[in-house]
Design an enzyme around this catalytic site. Structure first.
Site, mmCIF file in Angstrom:
data_model
loop_
_atom_site.group_PDB
_atom_site.id
_atom_site.type_symbol
_atom_site.label_atom_id
_atom_site.label_comp_id
_atom_site.label_asym_id
_atom_site.label_seq_id
_atom_site.Cartn_x
_atom_site.Cartn_y
_atom_site.Cartn_z
ATOM 1 N N CYS A 65 1.187 -1.352 0.238
ATOM 2 C CA CYS A 65 0.209 0.448 -0.016
ATOM 3 C C CYS A 65 0.979 1.130 -0.583
ATOM 4 O O CYS A 65 1.689 1.337 -0.660
ATOM 5 C CB CYS A 65 -1.102 0.158 0.785
ATOM 6 S SG CYS A 65 -2.468 1.293 0.778
ATOM 7 N N HIS A 91 -3.707 -4.849 -0.160
ATOM 8 C CA HIS A 91 -3.174 -5.183 1.033
ATOM 9 C C HIS A 91 -3.076 -6.891 0.944
ATOM 10 O O HIS A 91 -4.244 -7.467 1.524
ATOM 11 C CB HIS A 91 -3.804 -5.037 1.999
ATOM 12 C CG HIS A 91 -4.215 -3.645 3.109
ATOM 13 N ND1 HIS A 91 -3.648 -3.026 3.588
ATOM 14 C CD2 HIS A 91 -4.692 -2.378 1.315
ATOM 15 C CE1 HIS A 91 -3.567 -1.975 3.725
ATOM 16 N NE2 HIS A 91 -3.924 -1.064 2.669
ATOM 17 N N GLU A 116 -2.910 -8.801 2.843
ATOM 18 C CA GLU A 116 -3.088 -9.416 4.958
ATOM 19 C C GLU A 116 -4.381 -9.344 4.767
ATOM 20 O O GLU A 116 -4.447 -10.226 5.045
ATOM 21 C CB GLU A 116 -2.245 -8.654 5.057
ATOM 22 C CG GLU A 116 -2.442 -7.405 6.252
ATOM 23 C CD GLU A 116 -2.140 -6.550 4.819
ATOM 24 O OE1 GLU A 116 -2.272 -5.208 5.537
ATOM 25 O OE2 GLU A 116 -1.974 -6.290 3.916
#
Length: 197
Positions: A77, A175, A177
């Site tokens: 990001c 992202h 994650e």
């Protein structure tokens, strides 16, 4: 394997650490240059505002360390955006790893882009096992244009880079994650990269 998440005050550090744990690895949070240099893999996270993030990097000397790292480095990001030459956010000079300028969405779309979008034109070992047009999770108001180092792209008013790669440096605008199974595969692929990839 030693995995270091650079700890410079970015907001998504714990969620990245938990995602790495789910894959069966442990990660260290550190701003210590020696610790970072000795890592097998380095993750350069980012949730926040560009100019204040760069100020923190400069204050700790990490702005000169990161571009010199030789092991695989993943910017996430804002981390990816700070790896570029410049970002319009806060009129900020970046680390100069990717030779492009990050600009603000101004194509009649709602800013920031928050939520799920598709990635395509996947062109890296980072995306092994990930399908074209897979959905990934994004939160951003600024983007890197399509360039030579683009390894994945998305469209939101304009087609832009959702991932970049140059030598040992990788960046994802999204992202991993928070991107469900696809993100988990991408993170796993990064952690399993060989130095020469």
């Amino acid at each position: 394997m030693k995995i270091v998440i650079i700890n410079y005050g970015a907001g998504n550090i714990q969620s990245i650490k938990f995602a790495i744990q789910r894959l069966g690895y442990e990660a260290i949070l550190s701003d210590d240059p020696e610790e970072i240099k000795s890592a097998d893999k380095v993750i350069f996270p980012g949730v926040g505002e560009a100019s204040s993030a760069m100020r923190k990097l400069r204050d700790s000397g990490l702005d000169t360390l990161v571009p010199k790292l030789k092991q695989p480095v993943l910017g996430i990001c804002l981390g990816m955006q700070l790896m570029c030459n410049y970002t319009e956010e806060g009129d900020t000079t970046g680390l100069g790893i990717f030779h492009t300028d990050v600009v603000k969405f101004n194509h009649g779309v709602k800013v920031p882009q928050i939520g799920w979008n598709q990635i395509e034109s996947l062109n890296s070992v980072l995306f092994k096992g990930v399908e074209e047009k897979e959905y990934i999770y994004l939160v951003h108001s600024y983007y890197a244009p399509i360039m030579e180092e683009t390894i994945a792209q998305s469209t939101y008013g304009v087609t832009y880079s959702t991932a970049l790669q140059k030598d040992n440096f990788y960046g994802t605008q999204f992202h991993p994650e928070k991107s469900s199974d696809a993100g988990e595969k991408i993170l796993k692929n990064f952690l399993e990269l060989k130095i020469n990839n």
